[in-house]
Design an enzyme around this catalytic site. Sequence first.
Site, PDB file in Angstrom:
ATOM      1  N   TYR A  89      11.874  22.495  10.051  1.00 57.92           N
ATOM      2  CA  TYR A  89      11.314  23.436   9.067  1.00 57.92           C
ATOM      3  C   TYR A  89      10.887  22.707   8.335  1.00 57.92           C
ATOM      4  CZ  TYR A  89      13.410  27.717  10.866  1.00 57.92           C
ATOM      5  OH  TYR A  89      13.547  28.843  11.512  1.00 57.92           O
ATOM      6  N   LYS A 135      47.094  28.869   3.811  1.00 54.46           N
ATOM      7  CA  LYS A 135      46.080  29.542   3.324  1.00 54.46           C
ATOM      8  C   LYS A 135      44.915  29.624   3.986  1.00 54.46           C
ATOM      9  CE  LYS A 135      45.287  26.453  -0.548  1.00 54.46           C
ATOM     10  NZ  LYS A 135      45.710  26.151  -1.930  1.00 54.46           N
TER      11      LYS A 135
END
Length: 371
Positions: free
Chosen positions: A248, A35
């Site tokens: 950042y 899956k």
Amino acid sequence: MAKGILSIDLDALVANWRALDRLSAGSVETGAVVKADGYGLNAGIVGKALARAGARRFFVALAEEGAALRQALGGSLDEGPQILVFSGHMAGDAALLRDHGLVPMLNSPEQLSRHLQFLPGHAFGVQLDSGMNRLGMEPSDWAPVRAAALAQGPVLIMSHLACSDEPHLGQNRAQLDTFRQMTEGCNVPRSLSATGGILLGPEYHFDVTRPGVGLYGGAPFTRAEPVVRLSLPVIQVRNLTPGETVGYGGSWTARQPTRIATLSGGYADGITRHLSNIGQVFAGDTPCPLAGRVSMDLLTVDVSALPEVPETLDLICPAQGVDRIADLAGTIGYEVLTQLGHRYERRYLGEAGADIASPDAAGQPAPVTTP
Ligand SMILES: *Cc1c(COP(=O)(O)O)cnc(C)c1O
């Protein structure tokens, strides 16, 4: 090239399937769960390698996934390989199930009626809920329809364990007992165990097992061979003086003269921001700590410990598997695998896949290489 390289070792995948297969007795059939596009590694390619190794039953979550897998594997409902769909028979699925020869695992009396109405005579299985309270018929749903369902000859009856990776928990035994009671005298092949259940021992194996994560090298199958390596190219290297910050928010500060390498790969590639300032990448066995926040396309790492900076550094490798990354990020290996992004160049390694080539998840032909 700035693309990261995701290498998938199909020989290791096949070795893991065989190792899980050997954990159950000869008459028990070992299936394969593919899956979510084979846990992010390409269901078609993974499925072909496992089919070649002898897997005859594949499990997917959605009918659409089953249809794509049938295209990759070929065969049919009658000849196999069998493709079973956990979500069962949803409204509107009849044509997909019929045209691609898929077996829905019916989850409710409503799905059973829908199936008998829209696809009479078409193979189906039954999914029972033995205590997880997620998917499948509960004892009170099952009792009134059991005789009618069995009269139609289901190909498999299954249930799923909620806590199989925690063997000490009593819920495993309770679910085993409930599953036994619900299926007593059914005379239909039965399946209860995913990877964790296989490791719980023979009582849990029944006729068919359904390993997923263990195939791909993840816990709780701790003896699995590593399947995935993720190598990230170094784009740039710079020297920092004490007091300078990286990335950042300036969340990392150099305490001493430091070499920082900037790598291609970021949270848009499934490298979660939770690894900011705590993760590591590796040059062989040498760890290089992440310095600063993970950004969308880039990572910054402290490479001061390396005499020479290589062209690529590894985020996933034998020294740091998917479960280690998951621990650092507060998640599980399953999520790390299924989040792997679509910008990587995917290389399928090993004899098991020497001639398997099919489009990868991004629609690009997947290059197939042997080491
Ligand atoms: C995902 C899943 C599996 C495979 O589980 P793993 O823990 O990955 O081995 C088996 N059965 C069902 C119903 C599942 O949803």
